[in-house]
Scaffold this active site. Structure first.
Site, short mmCIF file in Angstrom:
data_model
loop_
_atom_site.label_atom_id
_atom_site.label_comp_id
_atom_site.label_asym_id
_atom_site.label_seq_id
_atom_site.Cartn_x
_atom_site.Cartn_y
_atom_site.Cartn_z
N ASP A 199 0.83 -1.22 0.00
CA ASP A 199 0.00 0.00 0.00
C ASP A 199 0.86 1.27 0.00
OD1 ASP A 199 -1.76 -1.65 2.70
OD2 ASP A 199 -1.93 -1.96 0.54
N GLU A 238 -11.15 -0.16 -3.74
CA GLU A 238 -10.45 0.49 -2.62
C GLU A 238 -9.20 1.21 -3.13
OE1 GLU A 238 -9.50 -2.83 -0.08
OE2 GLU A 238 -7.79 -3.43 -1.31
N HIS A 247 -2.94 -1.24 -5.09
CA HIS A 247 -2.85 -0.21 -4.07
C HIS A 247 -1.75 0.78 -4.42
CE1 HIS A 247 -4.24 1.11 0.02
NE2 HIS A 247 -3.41 2.03 -0.40
N ASP A 291 8.05 -9.38 -31.52
CA ASP A 291 6.80 -10.08 -31.85
C ASP A 291 7.09 -11.55 -31.57
OD1 ASP A 291 5.03 -10.64 -35.02
OD2 ASP A 291 4.77 -11.44 -33.00
O1 AHR Z 1 -2.96 -3.84 3.33
C1 AHR Z 1 -4.03 -3.69 4.23
C2 AHR Z 1 -5.32 -3.41 3.50
O2 AHR Z 1 -5.49 -4.44 2.52
C3 AHR Z 1 -5.30 -2.10 2.71
O3 AHR Z 1 -5.77 -1.00 3.43
C4 AHR Z 1 -6.23 -2.42 1.56
O4 AHR Z 1 -5.99 -1.63 0.41
C5 AHR Z 1 -5.96 -3.90 1.29
O5 AHR Z 1 -7.11 -4.56 0.94
#
Ligand code: AHR
Length: 475
Positions: A46, A225, A289, A365
């Site tokens: 993240d 998310e 993320h 290719d």
């Molecule tokens: O990494 C923890 C959580 O897992 C994060 O907040 C989310 O983006 C993911 O699903």
């Protein structure tokens, strides 16, 4: 991922040029600062990386223990690997912030350093997923050394699971975007947007931008998310992550005109296919993320996490091997970001446009070297240290990491698997010459005076190392 060859871009043996973006005349390759190597930072998921106006890169992200908020700072992207990591704040001994700490983001708002994060209580059972969004604030100008304390909880529209917030300023207004479970909608999370009155309070009723409904958004879990916003070419691009956090995790993207009312959900157009996903060819699984930054030359970079392997024992959420990775963002002719595929471990790849016609990119290719402008991944080549002395280099296509470009005595140039034989070693060695005009040549060690070049009909051949056709512009 099986790439549908872009037949519009090329036909092996000749080159059809379409309206490809011209290759920027990048600064010569800098051996002294070769740039980041993926994975950039291991076991940091993240990740948020941004280049602040103090010239430093700042990086935060989730740690495998989910028990603390961390921050790194470095003068270069590559420097984040070895940068000291400060612990800004740890989860509390009890209460709503005593369990998981997820996906921190650092923002400077009205001069204050604020770190947003999602947190839940400890104590086991499902209560640990009672995740809500909070912020801590720094007491000084230096986020690495200041003292941090809880600012409070984000006042979300519902008292429900919410996480992965980000904040951005658009046309003078600061916005908050986040993921939340909305009562009455059968998903894990959807994306929401609203302008901010203060760091934890919205100034208007939030709007729902997207609900996961497409097949690639609901694999394992129905998830939208981790929103991240890029403002380029007159549009806002909001990427987000979808599905379970295993190899099915991927990026989607919403696009809105930069001058539209972005609080009108109808102005956000959703890509019907993922814009970034697992690549078995490059061995990166569950990329997602993401955040956005620029490299030291100001070129847009995608920051994301991904694993080196597909099969996970147990709950992916507790697998520590989501590593932080970075790679260049390119743009299609109409200015839409093209993330290509996760480029895989090692130095960042480059694209090479022929100096005779920079619309002609060196590409492959299958196992045939061609020129043209096919899908991005077929034009990306990774330079590796050579095996014929310190000046020698080898070039490998990211989609065929065990193959290298070879020069043959009959004047052909091809791709061959690394047989590790002395004969292969000689054919696959080149010397890279970066020229004052920003161009680059790859002179074949095994065929003196010859270099990788393009013939008049776009074929990749050995040409005189003095010919213009031997020059490429790396990008
Ligand atoms: O990494 C923890 C959580 O897992 C994060 O907040 C989310 O983006 C993911 O699903």
């Amino acid at each position: 991922m099986i790439l549908n060859l872009s037949r519009r871009g090329f036909i092996a043996g000749s080159a059809l040029t379409a309206a490809a973006p011209m290759i920027a005349r990048a600064a010569p390759h800098d051996p002294a600062n070769p740039g980041p190597v993926n994975p950039l930072v291991k076991q940091r998921a993240d990740a948020q990386v941004f280049r602040h106006d103090d010239g430093y890169y700042y990086m935060t992200g989730s740690v495998p223990e989910y028990d603390r908020l961390v921050l790194r700072r470095a003068k270069t992207l590559a420097g984040l690997l070895t940068a000291e990591e400060a612990v800004l704040w740890r989860h509390e001994k009890s209460g709503p912030r005593s369990g998981f700490l997820w996906a921190p983001e650092l923002h400077q708002i009205n001069g204050q350093w604020i770190m947003y994060f999602a947190a839940g209580p400890s104590g086991g059972g499902d209560d640990v997923f009672r995740i809500r969004t909070y912020a801590v604030v720094c007491d000084g100008d230096d986020p690495m050394t200041g003292k941090w304390k809880v600012l409070g909880e984000f006042k979300a529209p519902w008292d429900s699971f919410n996480l992965d917030s980000t904040s951005f300023v658009h046309r003078g207004t600061r916005y908050f975007a986040w993921a939340q479970k909305e009562p009455g909608i059968d998903t894990n999370s959807n994306l929401y947007l609203a302008p901010m009155e203060s760091p934890l309070k919205l100034s208007k009723k939030a709007v729902r931008l997207t609900v996961p409904t497409l097949d690639w958004e609901v694999r394992g879990y129905k998830v939208a998310e981790a929103p991240a916003v890029l403002n380029r070419n007159g549009r806002l691009f909001m990427t987000y992550s979808a599905s379970a956090t295993d190899a099915r995790y991927c990026l989607g993207m919403l696009t809105a005109p930069e001058d539209a009312d972005i609080m009108d959900p109808a102005v956000w157009v959703k890509s019907q296919v993922p814009v970034f996903k697992t690549s078995r060819e490059t061995s990166v699984y569950g990329p997602g993320h993401n955040s956005f930054t620029v490299d030291e030359k100001g070129r847009d970079m995608l920051v994301y996490h991904g694993r080196d392997y597909e099969k996970i024992e147990g709950d992916p959420l507790f697998n520590p091997d989501r590593h932080t990775r970075v790679q260049r963002i390119y743009y299609t002719a109409d200015g839409t970001p093209d993330f290509g595929v996760p480029v895989g471990n090692g130095p960042l790849p480059e694209r090479f446009g022929s100096a005779t016609n920079t619309k002609l990119l060196l590409a492959h290719d299958g196992k045939t070297l061609v020129t043209g402008n096919p899908v991005l991944a077929q034009t990306q080549f990774r330079q590796r240290a050579g095996r014929a002395g310190e000046k020698s280099v080898m070039l490998s296509p990211i989609l065929l990491p065990d193959h290298y470009i070879v020069a043959r005595k009959d004047g052909t140039v091809g791709l061959e698997p690394d047989s590790k034989s002395a004969e292969f070693d000689m054919r696959s060695q080149f010397v890279r010459f970066d020229e004052a005009d920003g161009s680059t040549r790859f002179v074949a060690i095994s065929v003196p005076g010859r270099a990788i070049g393009v013939t008049g009909n776009g074929q990749v051949k050995l040409v005189s190392s003095r010919a213009k056709a031997a020059h490429w512009f790396a990008d």
